[in-house]
Scaffold this motif. Structure first.
Motif, PDB file in Angstrom:
ATOM      1  N   MET A  40     -28.149  40.635  72.340  1.00 41.65           N
ATOM      2  CA  MET A  40     -29.260  39.564  72.180  1.00 41.65           C
ATOM      3  C   MET A  40     -29.053  38.312  72.958  1.00 41.65           C
ATOM      4  N   ILE A  41     -27.862  37.992  73.324  1.00 42.81           N
ATOM      5  CA  ILE A  41     -27.719  36.718  74.178  1.00 42.81           C
ATOM      6  C   ILE A  41     -27.973  37.205  75.795  1.00 42.81           C
ATOM      7  N   ALA A  42     -27.600  38.466  76.044  1.00 44.36           N
ATOM      8  CA  ALA A  42     -27.998  38.829  77.442  1.00 44.36           C
ATOM      9  C   ALA A  42     -29.255  39.062  77.557  1.00 44.36           C
TER      10      ALA A  42
ATOM     11  N   VAL B   2     -29.591  27.625  82.002  1.00 45.46           N
ATOM     12  CA  VAL B   2     -29.428  28.941  81.121  1.00 45.46           C
ATOM     13  C   VAL B   2     -28.097  28.891  80.518  1.00 45.46           C
ATOM     14  N   GLN B   3     -27.003  28.935  81.252  1.00 45.31           N
ATOM     15  CA  GLN B   3     -25.457  29.051  80.884  1.00 45.31           C
ATOM     16  C   GLN B   3     -25.288  27.742  79.797  1.00 45.31           C
ATOM     17  N   MET B   4     -25.692  26.787  79.893  1.00 49.17           N
ATOM     18  CA  MET B   4     -25.532  25.655  78.979  1.00 49.17           C
ATOM     19  C   MET B   4     -26.101  25.982  77.728  1.00 49.17           C
ATOM     20  N   LEU B   5     -27.619  26.641  77.848  1.00 51.10           N
ATOM     21  CA  LEU B   5     -28.068  27.112  76.628  1.00 51.10           C
ATOM     22  C   LEU B   5     -27.309  27.938  75.809  1.00 51.10           C
TER      23      LEU B   5
ATOM     24  N   VAL C 249     -25.925  26.718  72.350  1.00 49.75           N
ATOM     25  CA  VAL C 249     -27.100  27.182  71.348  1.00 49.75           C
ATOM     26  C   VAL C 249     -26.925  28.544  70.917  1.00 49.75           C
ATOM     27  N   LEU C 250     -26.802  29.426  71.938  1.00 49.47           N
ATOM     28  CA  LEU C 250     -26.976  30.941  71.425  1.00 49.47           C
ATOM     29  C   LEU C 250     -25.778  31.392  71.029  1.00 49.47           C
ATOM     30  N   GLN C 251     -24.582  30.860  71.612  1.00 46.28           N
ATOM     31  CA  GLN C 251     -23.365  31.695  71.253  1.00 46.28           C
ATOM     32  C   GLN C 251     -23.154  30.981  69.785  1.00 46.28           C
ATOM     33  N   PRO C 252     -23.161  29.698  69.651  1.00 52.48           N
ATOM     34  CA  PRO C 252     -22.768  29.340  68.100  1.00 52.48           C
ATOM     35  C   PRO C 252     -23.832  29.757  67.192  1.00 52.48           C
ATOM     36  N   VAL C 253     -25.110  30.090  67.420  1.00 56.91           N
ATOM     37  CA  VAL C 253     -25.973  30.581  66.548  1.00 56.91           C
ATOM     38  C   VAL C 253     -25.798  31.831  66.280  1.00 56.91           C
TER      39      VAL C 253
END
Length: 359
Positions: free
Chosen positions: A208-210, A277-280, A284-288
């Motif tokens: 999903m993150i990728a 994108v990497q900061m997002l 955001v994406l990794q924690p959620v």
């Protein structure tokens, strides 16, 4: 004659030494038989990623073997399409990247005091260098072709294993339970399922993150007019399965393509897009997303990647984090059992035993 604390410490040291010895022997055997072990591990990753699709097909009353075949065919189409897009983008932009690298090398040579004469002299000696190092280079090419052939054979074996794992995964877990006597078999099955769920959660969250990273990067590169934006976005998607290292490699390549075709200013904007994108992803994406599938601290991920690279190179980097996720699942299962949570765990294992295609 020793105090009780010292006896307990000595007992734990013996246990740790035994565990470390067993782990070392297991790693040594995996490295020794890597031609067979690597396809199995890659097949387990593919199975963990494709299990949800197989479940949907089985829920639609599709026959077991047909569902497994359709699942494998789907992944081959997706992987083949992504590889074609990446290769096509690199081929289209290859001359521009080489030209940009050549100009950069000339600028560096001038900055260091080496003028055009030095570069021309180096070019004139290319024949002599080829005569001296041509034979070792040819041997390296032959060895490289052998590695490519071995990798292709391992890939075919991995695809076949994915088919069998998806089709007969529940039978494999049942066999694990029957091989161990009594309560040990039930605990072995529960641990295997928990480890598999850890790998499945990691693969699902990473995918999903990728996908989000690839789409956002592609949109940003299209807005900037960078050539080969779909291929570079596909490369970002593939690289996301190797934490940190994959994002770095794909980001550097995107910046080089932008520098070669659009100049320094667009390259800086491309770098900004990759950074955002990497900061997002990190904030955001990794924690959620990953917190709902598997929880691993970034420090643990970095240590796992380093250990995997030390043991198995690129393949070790690819397999390190899923293996760590499986280890976290095993530890969580054992903690629940020894803390009195075996009833809930056993109920969850029994409930998931009826799911089609679940190892």
């Amino acid at each position: 004659m020793l105090p009780e604390g010292a006896v307990r410490l000595a007992g734990w040291c013996v246990v740790l030494l035994l565990v470390a010895g067993v782990a070392w022997v297991a790693v040594w055997l995996c490295v020794l038989f890597r031609a067979a072990v690597i396809p199995v591990l890659l097949a387990l990753l593919g199975t963990a990623l494709l299990t949800p699709l197989n479940r949907r097909l089985r829920a639609m009353k599709v026959q077991r073997s047909l569902a497994a075949g359709l699942t494998c065919a789907a992944v081959l189409v997706v992987v083949g399409g992504a590889t074609y897009i990446v290769v096509a983008a690199l081929v289209d932009s290859g001359d521009q990247i080489v030209a940009s690298a050549k100009l950069a090398a000339q600028d560096v040579a001038r900055f260091l005091g080496a003028g055009e004469a030095s570069l021309d002299d180096l070019a004139s000696r290319a024949r002599e260098l080829f005569d001296r190092f041509g034979e070792p280079a040819a041997s390296g090419v032959i060895s490289g072709l052998g590695l490519v052939a071995q990798a292709g054979a391992m890939g075919v074996l991995a695809v076949l294993l994915v088919f069998f794992f998806i089709r007969d995964g529940d039978r494999v877990v049942g066999s694990l339970r029957t091989m161990a006597p009594g309560p040990v078999g039930e605990m072995t099955e529960a641990i295997a399922r928990r480890a598999y769920r850890g790998v499945e959660g990691f693969m699902r969250g990473t995918t999903m993150i990728a996908l989000i990273d690839g789409v956002l990067t592609t949109v940003g590169l299209l807005i900037l007019g960078v050539p080969g934006a779909p291929g570079l976005g596909a490369l970002v998607f593939i690289g996301a399965y190797i934490p940190y290292l994959g994002a770095f490699v794909s980001g550097v390549l995107a910046v080089l393509v932008a520098l070669a075709d659009r100049g320094f200013a667009i390259a800086l904007w491309t770098l900004l897009v990759i950074f955002l994108v990497q900061m997002l992803e990190a904030n955001v994406l990794q924690p959620v997303i990953q917190s709902r599938t598997v929880q691993m601290h970034p420090a643990v991920v970095l240590v796992a990647i380093t250990a995997g690279a030390t043991v198995g190179g690129v393949i070790g980097v690819l397999l390190a984090v899923p293996a760590t996720a499986a280890g976290f699942g095993i530890v969580a299962e054992l903690r629940e059992r020894f803390a009195g949570g075996s009833g809930a765990t056993a109920a969850g294992a029994a409930g998931s035993a009826g799911e089609p295609g679940t190892p």
